[in-house]
Motif scaffolding. Structure first.
Motif, PDB file in Angstrom:
ATOM      1  N   HIS A 199       1.336  -1.367   0.036  1.00 62.50           N
ATOM      2  CA  HIS A 199      -0.911   0.271   0.125  1.00 62.50           C
ATOM      3  C   HIS A 199       1.097   1.260   0.260  1.00 62.50           C
ATOM      4  O   HIS A 199       0.612   2.396   0.551  1.00 62.50           O
ATOM      5  CB  HIS A 199      -0.831  -0.078   0.717  1.00 62.50           C
ATOM      6  N   LEU A 200       2.491   1.676  -0.064  1.00 59.03           N
ATOM      7  CA  LEU A 200       2.641   2.352  -0.544  1.00 59.03           C
ATOM      8  C   LEU A 200       1.916   3.441  -1.448  1.00 59.03           C
ATOM      9  O   LEU A 200       1.938   4.682  -1.123  1.00 59.03           O
ATOM     10  CB  LEU A 200       4.176   2.313  -1.553  1.00 59.03           C
ATOM     11  N   LEU A 201       1.635   3.863  -2.516  1.00 53.97           N
ATOM     12  CA  LEU A 201       0.865   4.201  -3.760  1.00 53.97           C
ATOM     13  C   LEU A 201      -0.248   5.029  -2.651  1.00 53.97           C
ATOM     14  O   LEU A 201      -0.572   6.476  -2.365  1.00 53.97           O
ATOM     15  CB  LEU A 201      -0.270   3.609  -4.504  1.00 53.97           C
ATOM     16  N   ILE A 202      -0.933   4.413  -1.427  1.00 57.92           N
ATOM     17  CA  ILE A 202      -1.782   4.593  -0.940  1.00 57.92           C
ATOM     18  C   ILE A 202      -1.842   6.212   0.580  1.00 57.92           C
ATOM     19  O   ILE A 202      -2.669   6.683   0.610  1.00 57.92           O
ATOM     20  CB  ILE A 202      -3.189   3.776  -0.103  1.00 57.92           C
ATOM     21  N   SER A 203      -0.511   5.504   0.440  1.00 51.65           N
ATOM     22  CA  SER A 203       0.568   6.203   1.755  1.00 51.65           C
ATOM     23  C   SER A 203       0.455   7.525   0.849  1.00 51.65           C
ATOM     24  O   SER A 203       0.322   8.625   1.911  1.00 51.65           O
ATOM     25  CB  SER A 203       1.621   5.474   2.314  1.00 51.65           C
ATOM     26  N   VAL A 204       1.508   7.454  -0.060  1.00 56.62           N
ATOM     27  CA  VAL A 204       1.706   8.658  -0.970  1.00 56.62           C
ATOM     28  C   VAL A 204       0.160   9.022  -1.317  1.00 56.62           C
ATOM     29  O   VAL A 204       0.515  10.644  -1.273  1.00 56.62           O
ATOM     30  CB  VAL A 204       1.723   8.486  -2.304  1.00 56.62           C
TER      31      VAL A 204
END
Length: 252
Positions: A199-204
């Motif tokens: 979920h790196l994209l969600i964090s960004v």
């Protein structure tokens, strides 16, 4: 240093919430706005625990979401929602010189009632659509909403010589005072990646969306009124929370 921080946090919790806490003599309430994002995370954490408990008991998601929103109002004492209602009534007035007078009136008008209904409806419906990591989403929403309040305090003039929010300008005077809260929210946004490394994209996106909505909401009310009051600080919190949750429905 740690003791002083804890006392300041206690003062902030007492000022911004209805959470029952023991009275401590000598608390300084002048700097409560400096720790308000942390108060938001505490509120979000309580809401997340309640939501998780209701889910464990098998409560349907719509009812659970509605109860979370009701508890949300109870924890804050309706402080920010009342500000959003008063702000809506003021913005409905065509004469700019009368807006502050209308906002100061304790009576709620039609536009204030409609604003409250819209906010509560958006929060409830958005929460119903959010399936994963609801506890973290609630914490992020409450935190970004209150960082938006800090943006409004730091970046725009206060429209009254006195008032319930006037002393906040002494606590948050420049953009530098926004950095601690922003760093805290960066860490919270990073938790989405920590709990699931996919979920790196969600964090960004949470970081970008949260900071953008908080900043733009504060700027919009300044554009409409030429500054801020204690009521618009509450409106920034409520609308940032509601809009943030709406955007998050597309990600979780």
């Amino acid at each position: 240093m740690v003791k002083l921080l804890l006392l300041d946090l206690l003062a902030s919790i007492i000022f911004y919430t209805s959470i029952p806490l023991p009275y401590i003599k000598g608390l300084d309430f002048q700097g409560v706005a400096r720790l308000v994002p942390m108060v938001g995370l505490i509120i979000g954490g309580i809401l997340g625990l309640f939501d998780g408990g209701m889910n464990y008991l098998g409560m349907p998601v719509l009812t659970r979401s509605a109860l979370v929103v009701v508890l949300w109002i109870f924890i804050t004492g309706g402080l920010h929602l009342d500000g959003a209602m008063d702000t809506a009534d003021g913005l409905a007035v065509g004469d700019p010189e009368r807006r502050l007078q209308v906002m100061a009136d304790s009576a709620t008008g039609a536009f204030g009632a409609m604003s409250a209904i819209a906010i509560l409806l958006l929060k409830t419906s958005a929460l119903t659509e959010i399936g994963e990591y609801r506890w973290l989403v609630l914490m992020a929403a409450c935190g970004w909403g209150r960082w938006g309040q800090q943006v409004a305090i730091a970046c725009y003039p206060y429209l009254k010589a006195t008032g319930k929010g006037a002393f906040h300008k002494q606590a948050i005077r420049s953009y530098k005072d926004l950095l601690p809260g922003l760093c805290l929210m960066v860490a919270v946004s990073g938790l989405f990646w920590l709990v699931n490394n996919h979920h790196l994209l969600i964090s960004v996106v949470v970081l970008i969306v949260g900071s953008a909505i908080a900043t733009l909401t504060a700027a919009w009310f300044n554009h409409k009124l030429g500054g801020h009051t204690g009521d618009t600080y509450g409106a920034v919190v409520e609308w940032t929370e509601a809009l943030f949750l709406c955007v998050l429905t597309m990600l979780t």
